[in-house]
Design a protein around this motif. Structure first.
Motif, PDB file in Angstrom:
ATOM      1  N   MET A   1      37.418  79.939  -6.241  1.00 17.62           N
ATOM      2  CA  MET A   1      36.206  80.736  -6.006  1.00 17.62           C
ATOM      3  C   MET A   1      35.372  80.173  -4.856  1.00 17.62           C
ATOM      4  SD  MET A   1      35.165  81.376  -9.997  1.00 17.62           S
ATOM      5  CE  MET A   1      33.681  82.323  -9.688  1.00 17.62           C
TER       6      MET A   1
ATOM      7  N   LEU B   1      35.743  84.607  -4.679  1.00 19.79           N
ATOM      8  CA  LEU B   1      34.686  84.650  -5.694  1.00 19.79           C
ATOM      9  C   LEU B   1      34.597  86.043  -6.318  1.00 19.79           C
ATOM     10  CD1 LEU B   1      31.183  83.026  -5.372  1.00 19.79           C
ATOM     11  CD2 LEU B   1      31.465  85.241  -6.445  1.00 19.79           C
ATOM     12  N   LYS B   2      34.617  87.063  -5.462  1.00 12.15           N
ATOM     13  CA  LYS B   2      34.537  88.441  -5.959  1.00 12.15           C
ATOM     14  C   LYS B   2      35.770  88.795  -6.795  1.00 12.15           C
ATOM     15  CE  LYS B   2      31.654  90.267  -2.207  1.00 12.15           C
ATOM     16  NZ  LYS B   2      30.512  90.641  -3.054  1.00 12.15           N
TER      17      LYS B   2
ATOM     18  N   ALA C   1      34.952  87.363 -10.103  1.00 13.91           N
ATOM     19  CA  ALA C   1      33.744  87.987 -10.666  1.00 13.91           C
ATOM     20  C   ALA C   1      34.022  89.377 -11.213  1.00 13.91           C
ATOM     21  CB  ALA C   1      32.653  88.050  -9.602  1.00 13.91           C
ATOM     22  N   PHE C   2      34.897  90.115 -10.553  1.00  8.21           N
ATOM     23  CA  PHE C   2      35.174  91.491 -10.975  1.00  8.21           C
ATOM     24  C   PHE C   2      36.471  91.610 -11.765  1.00  8.21           C
ATOM     25  CE2 PHE C   2      32.346  92.018  -7.281  1.00  8.21           C
ATOM     26  CZ  PHE C   2      31.323  92.707  -7.919  1.00  8.21           C
TER      27      PHE C   2
ATOM     28  N   VAL D   1      36.673  86.791 -16.664  1.00  8.27           N
ATOM     29  CA  VAL D   1      35.311  86.531 -17.137  1.00  8.27           C
ATOM     30  C   VAL D   1      35.209  86.665 -18.648  1.00  8.27           C
ATOM     31  CG1 VAL D   1      32.900  87.242 -16.989  1.00  8.27           C
ATOM     32  CG2 VAL D   1      34.326  87.240 -14.929  1.00  8.27           C
TER      33      VAL D   1
ATOM     34  N   LEU E   1      30.391  80.761 -14.334  1.00  6.67           N
ATOM     35  CA  LEU E   1      29.470  81.871 -14.618  1.00  6.67           C
ATOM     36  C   LEU E   1      28.283  81.860 -13.653  1.00  6.67           C
ATOM     37  CD1 LEU E   1      29.396  81.794 -18.541  1.00  6.67           C
ATOM     38  CD2 LEU E   1      30.810  83.204 -17.027  1.00  6.67           C
TER      39      LEU E   1
ATOM     40  N   ILE F   1      29.032  83.543 -10.256  1.00  6.11           N
ATOM     41  CA  ILE F   1      29.166  85.001 -10.154  1.00  6.11           C
ATOM     42  C   ILE F   1      27.848  85.736 -10.375  1.00  6.11           C
ATOM     43  CG2 ILE F   1      31.550  84.824 -10.967  1.00  6.11           C
ATOM     44  CD1 ILE F   1      30.661  86.123 -13.574  1.00  6.11           C
TER      45      ILE F   1
ATOM     46  N   GLU G   1      26.607  88.462  -7.909  1.00  3.60           N
ATOM     47  CA  GLU G   1      27.397  89.673  -7.693  1.00  3.60           C
ATOM     48  C   GLU G   1      26.760  90.870  -8.403  1.00  3.60           C
ATOM     49  OE1 GLU G   1      29.837  89.680  -5.525  1.00  3.60           O
ATOM     50  OE2 GLU G   1      29.511  87.543  -5.238  1.00  3.60           O
TER      51      GLU G   1
ATOM     52  N   ALA H   1      26.481  91.582 -12.364  1.00  2.80           N
ATOM     53  CA  ALA H   1      26.925  90.400 -13.114  1.00  2.80           C
ATOM     54  C   ALA H   1      25.957  90.036 -14.235  1.00  2.80           C
ATOM     55  CB  ALA H   1      27.088  89.218 -12.160  1.00  2.80           C
TER      56      ALA H   1
END
Length: 391
Positions: A118, A125-126, A129-130, A135, A158, A161, A164, A167
């Motif tokens: 990340m 990272l995205k 995150a998505f 997650v 956590l 993210i 974003e 989030a």
């Protein structure tokens, strides 16, 4: 013009990525700001210590002065320093490999790989995150986790993210509405984790306190409120104090919570903070949050009594008027008005008068303050003038 590094008469080009944007030297300890730009730790710490509150490369105002070690870049630099004559072609973890890591067991090794992945790029990272699988899996594991090192790594993931889109709402649902006991794991980190992990835990808790129900759930979890209070009462790190104050402000929306904070000694603690921090721009957020907490507890009788009785609180508030920011000044005026006008406390009136508070209030009234603040100033002038004549 790009600098060059000579070793044994061989001219070696230093990759731009490895240079600190401030010093232009190869970074020894690369750390990233909230803007995503990486600097050498010594350079950016010097920049911040001089009172700057912007990112040197982008000139964006920093929402936080917190820095995150860029471990992936540091490894690449170390690799390059070992072989400066070769082009840096670091092995990168692919998304396919990361998917396999996510599917596997949750432990320090796998989580470290995820976190490093990340940190390597915004795209990576995205990607995490998505990822619903990643997650939700780590939040679920966090709810039953007993190993503090694993908890800290999940907190780091956590925290990364949070910026974003969506989030905060998503984490609110996963952490507070899923039935998992994640708050116990946050409490463990607040009690046993590193200062950085505590800061990140406070930041996550503040971010998921999106409504009254969420605020209530967090505040009513036994130990959480005191864990956050301990950040401002026992830690010396400015960022820890700021994170603790911000989280407490987010969840201190009910009278029972405020009364509990008063019993902890929040007023005395904030008085100490106000008296120990200087007036530089780097601590502006701390002062604003500290005065915001006082304004919050001043809404109840017990809070106003504690503020009036504290040796430093009222005096330090008066000193801060017009010295920090408009936000801090308006918080300060509200607190002084609460104890001097609403409660009509003679002890508070005496303290304000002795430190030339009337003059300060008059200056605030003539400044570019809100209509509500100006009205409180008018009432304070009347009360303080009357007290001054009697005194």
């Amino acid at each position: 013009m790009m600098r060059e590094k000579r070793r044994e008469n061989l001219c070696v080009t230093v990759p731009t990525l490895f240079r600190c944007p401030i010093s232009m030297d190869v970074m020894k300890s690369p750390v990233s700001l909230c803007t995503g730009v990486t600097y050498d730790r010594s350079s950016i710490e010097k920049w911040l210590s001089l009172g700057h509150n912007t990112c040197p490369a982008t000139m964006q105002t920093l929402l936080s002065a917190h820095t995150t070690p860029n471990l992936n870049l540091r490894r690449l630099i170390h690799l390059w320093l070992s072989h400066p004559d070769s082009s840096p072609a670091p092995p990168s973890t692919s998304k396919r490999q990361i998917r396999e890591v996510v599917k596997g067991a949750v432990n320090c090794d796998s989580l470290s790989k995820i976190v490093d992945f990340m940190k390597a790029s915004e795209e990576n990272l995205k990607f995490i995150a998505f990822s619903d699988d990643a997650v939700s899996k780590y939040v679920e594991f966090f709810g039953n986790c007993k190993e503090i090192e694993v908890c800290e790594l999940i907190v780091e993931l956590l925290d990364m993210i949070l910026s974003e889109n969506g989030a905060k709402e998503r984490l609110n649902s996963l952490i507070l509405k899923s039935g998992k006991d994640c708050l116990s794991s946050f409490l463990s980190v607040l009690r046993e984790g590193s200062v950085k992990s505590k800061i990140k835990s406070a930041r996550i808790l503040e971010s998921i306190a999106v409504d009254s129900e969420s605020q209530r759930k967090i505040a009513e979890k036994e130990g959480i409120l005191y864990g956050l209070y301990s950040l401002i009462a026992m830690e010396k790190d400015r960022l820890a104090i700021q994170a603790g104050l911000t989280a407490l402000l987010a969840i201190s929306t009910s009278r029972p919570v405020r009364k509990e904070l008063i019993l902890f000694g929040i007023v005395k603690t904030v008085g100490e903070i106000l008296s120990s921090f200087d007036f530089s721009i780097t601590v502006r957020a701390v002062i604003e949050k500290a005065l915001g907490i006082l304004e919050t507890v001043a809404t109840c009788t017990e809070g106003r009594e504690a503020i009036s009785e504290d040796e430093k609180c009222v005096v330090e508030i008066v000193k801060r008027l017009m010295k920090c920011s408009n936000v801090a000044t308006e918080h300060g005026i509200t607190v002084i008005w609460s104890v001097c006008c609403l409660s009509r406390d003679p002890t508070a009136q005496e303290k304000v008068t002795k430190v030339n508070g009337l003059t300060k209030v008059l200056l605030v009234m003539q400044s570019d303050c809100s209509a509500g603040t100006r009205q409180m100033c008018r009432e304070l002038v009347k009360v303080l003038k009357s007290y001054g004549q009697v005194w």
